[in-house]
Design a protein around this motif. Structure first.
Motif, PDB file in Angstrom:
ATOM      1  N   UNK A 295       0.818  -1.215   0.000  1.00 48.30           N
ATOM      2  CA  UNK A 295       0.000   0.000   0.000  1.00 48.30           C
ATOM      3  C   UNK A 295       0.850   1.262   0.000  1.00 48.30           C
ATOM      4  N   UNK A 296       0.287   2.306  -0.600  1.00 42.36           N
ATOM      5  CA  UNK A 296       0.865   3.631  -0.620  1.00 42.36           C
ATOM      6  C   UNK A 296      -0.014   4.537   0.237  1.00 42.36           C
ATOM      7  N   UNK A 297       0.609   5.197   1.200  1.00 40.83           N
ATOM      8  CA  UNK A 297      -0.105   6.123   2.083  1.00 40.83           C
ATOM      9  C   UNK A 297       0.353   7.534   1.765  1.00 40.83           C
ATOM     10  N   UNK A 298      -0.611   8.445   1.623  1.00 38.72           N
ATOM     11  CA  UNK A 298      -0.296   9.837   1.326  1.00 38.72           C
ATOM     12  C   UNK A 298      -0.827  10.733   2.438  1.00 38.72           C
ATOM     13  N   UNK A 299      -0.037  11.700   2.864  1.00 39.91           N
ATOM     14  CA  UNK A 299      -0.515  12.623   3.907  1.00 39.91           C
ATOM     15  C   UNK A 299      -1.797  13.322   3.465  1.00 39.91           C
ATOM     16  N   UNK A 300      -2.750  13.393   4.374  1.00 35.83           N
ATOM     17  CA  UNK A 300      -4.004  14.076   4.096  1.00 35.83           C
ATOM     18  C   UNK A 300      -5.039  13.235   3.375  1.00 35.83           C
ATOM     19  N   UNK A 301      -4.672  12.019   2.978  1.00 41.03           N
ATOM     20  CA  UNK A 301      -5.623  11.142   2.289  1.00 41.03           C
ATOM     21  C   UNK A 301      -6.151  10.109   3.277  1.00 41.03           C
ATOM     22  N   UNK A 302      -7.444   9.856   3.216  1.00 37.49           N
ATOM     23  CA  UNK A 302      -8.079   8.961   4.184  1.00 37.49           C
ATOM     24  C   UNK A 302      -7.785   7.490   3.914  1.00 37.49           C
ATOM     25  N   UNK A 303      -7.578   7.126   2.653  1.00 30.97           N
ATOM     26  CA  UNK A 303      -7.395   5.722   2.322  1.00 30.97           C
ATOM     27  C   UNK A 303      -6.063   5.500   1.615  1.00 30.97           C
ATOM     28  N   UNK A 304      -5.494   4.347   1.861  1.00 39.41           N
ATOM     29  CA  UNK A 304      -4.269   3.949   1.163  1.00 39.41           C
ATOM     30  C   UNK A 304      -4.632   3.462  -0.239  1.00 39.41           C
ATOM     31  N   UNK A 305      -3.675   3.540  -1.141  1.00 34.48           N
ATOM     32  CA  UNK A 305      -3.830   2.995  -2.484  1.00 34.48           C
ATOM     33  C   UNK A 305      -3.098   1.657  -2.553  1.00 34.48           C
ATOM     34  N   UNK A 306      -3.761   0.650  -3.072  1.00 37.70           N
ATOM     35  CA  UNK A 306      -3.135  -0.655  -3.222  1.00 37.70           C
ATOM     36  C   UNK A 306      -2.202  -0.620  -4.432  1.00 37.70           C
ATOM     37  N   UNK A 307      -1.025  -1.204  -4.250  1.00 41.34           N
ATOM     38  CA  UNK A 307      -0.039  -1.244  -5.329  1.00 41.34           C
ATOM     39  C   UNK A 307       0.565  -2.641  -5.413  1.00 41.34           C
ATOM     40  N   UNK A 308       1.176  -2.930  -6.540  1.00 42.20           N
ATOM     41  CA  UNK A 308       1.865  -4.196  -6.727  1.00 42.20           C
ATOM     42  C   UNK A 308       3.077  -4.012  -7.616  1.00 42.20           C
ATOM     43  N   UNK A 309       4.062  -4.848  -7.441  1.00 42.84           N
ATOM     44  CA  UNK A 309       5.290  -4.785  -8.219  1.00 42.84           C
ATOM     45  C   UNK A 309       4.979  -4.878  -9.707  1.00 42.84           C
ATOM     46  N   UNK A 310       5.678  -4.079 -10.506  1.00 40.50           N
ATOM     47  CA  UNK A 310       5.505  -4.102 -11.956  1.00 40.50           C
ATOM     48  C   UNK A 310       6.855  -4.313 -12.627  1.00 40.50           C
TER      49      UNK A 310
END
Length: 147
Positions: free
Chosen positions: A111-126
């Motif tokens: 997951x990627x977490x960004x300051x000020x954002x409520x939800x993390x973004x799911x990520x995967x190796x590319x």
């Protein structure tokens, strides 16, 4: 007088060459390969170890987001355990885990977490994005932004 001008020109050329070599030596070592991740909403995350392995630091660039961090290359601290790798930076004076990688290809766990954002973004190796990365160009972009 002409001899002095020629000598001065040669001296200037030598000094510029030496200055160029010194500047080239200031580049910190980096990994040979950029590791990239792709995720939800078209987000891309590029990572590159910087410094010696024992320094546990990486450059991280996030692309494709509507956020202040879009395209900004940041140096982050890396903490690895048996199951997870976390990339930390400082946000408002606090340690902030921006990137949490679990396994090498698990979409649901990284997951990627960004300051000020409520939800993390799911990520995967590319693998395809990683192949597009150029470690030395990435380092150059980071060093240029630091000036």
């Amino acid at each position: 007088m002409l001899i002095y001008r020629k000598m001065a020109a040669v001296l200037v050329a030598v000094l510029m060459l030496v200055a160029g070599l010194v500047h080239a030596e200031e580049r910190p070592p980096v990994a040979d390969r950029v590791i990239a991740y792709a995720g939800e909403q078209g987000v891309k995350v590029w990572t590159l170890r910087i410094g010696e392995r024992s320094a546990n630091q990486a450059l991280v660039q996030i692309e494709g987001i509507d956020h202040d961090w879009n395209m900004r290359i940041q140096k982050m601290d890396v903490v690895k355990t048996d199951k997870v790798t976390r990339y930390y930076t400082t946000v408002d004076g606090q340690k902030f885990a921006a990137l949490v990688i679990q396994g090498s290809d698990s979409w649901s766990a990284s997951e990627l977490y960004l300051p000020g954002e409520a939800q993390a973004l799911k990520i995967g190796y590319s693998d395809s994005l990683s192949e597009q990365g150029n470690a030395q160009a990435f380092l150059t972009d980071y060093l240029s932004a630091q000036k």
